[in-house]
Design a protein around this motif. Sequence first.
Motif, short mmCIF file in Angstrom:
data_model
loop_
_atom_site.label_atom_id
_atom_site.label_comp_id
_atom_site.label_asym_id
_atom_site.label_seq_id
_atom_site.Cartn_x
_atom_site.Cartn_y
_atom_site.Cartn_z
N GLN A 33 0.86 -1.17 0.00
CA GLN A 33 0.00 0.00 0.00
C GLN A 33 0.90 1.23 0.00
OE1 GLN A 33 -2.25 -0.72 3.64
NE2 GLN A 33 -4.05 -1.13 2.42
N ARG A 37 2.86 0.93 3.84
CA ARG A 37 2.00 0.14 4.71
C ARG A 37 1.80 -1.20 4.03
NH1 ARG A 37 -3.09 3.17 4.55
NH2 ARG A 37 -2.31 3.63 2.51
N ASP A 39 1.64 -5.64 4.21
CA ASP A 39 1.35 -6.81 5.03
C ASP A 39 1.98 -8.00 4.34
OD1 ASP A 39 0.35 -8.27 7.14
OD2 ASP A 39 -1.63 -8.53 6.24
N PHE A 112 -2.50 3.90 8.46
CA PHE A 112 -2.67 2.54 8.97
C PHE A 112 -3.06 1.61 7.83
CE2 PHE A 112 -3.54 5.33 12.55
CZ PHE A 112 -2.71 4.80 13.51
N ASN A 113 -2.79 0.33 8.00
CA ASN A 113 -3.15 -0.66 6.99
C ASN A 113 -4.65 -0.75 6.84
OD1 ASN A 113 -0.55 -1.34 6.40
ND2 ASN A 113 -0.55 -3.22 7.59
#
Length: 126
Positions: A33, A37, A39, A112-113
Motif C-alpha cells: 500500500q 504500509r 502486510d 494505517f493498513n
Amino acid sequence: MKITVKRATWFLGGFHTRTMEIPGESGTLTYDQPLDRTDRIEVKDGDLILVKETVLSKIVNIVFITSMLFFIFSNSLNIYTESYPYPPDFLRVSGIGVTIIFVVIIVISFFFNSYKFVKENNSSKE
C-alpha cells in the motif's frame, strides 16, 4: 505449486478468488500500500489466504456511506420541504460536523493498513 487468495473486503472492495502459482514449496506473499504500509504472510503450497479489511477500514467505509447518505438526504430535504422541523442552522452545523469527522477519519486511515492477510487453513492440498 499453487495457493488460493480470496478477497473478502466488504461491499466497497468486493469478493474475488484467485489461484496463483508460486515458484517453490513456500514463499512470502506481500500486499503493498502507499506510504509503506505493507502486510506479509508466509505461504506454502495449497494454502488458502484471505485478504480482509481491518476494523479501521470498515469504520471508514461506514462513515463514508453515512456521510454520502446524510448529504443526499439533507439536500433533498432542503429542496423539497418548505417547513423543515429543525432550526435552519441545524443542517448546516450538522453537515460541517459530519464533514469534519469524515476528513479526520480519512486522514487517519492514510497512516494505517486497510487490509490484512489471514491464513484460513494450513496446507490443505487439493
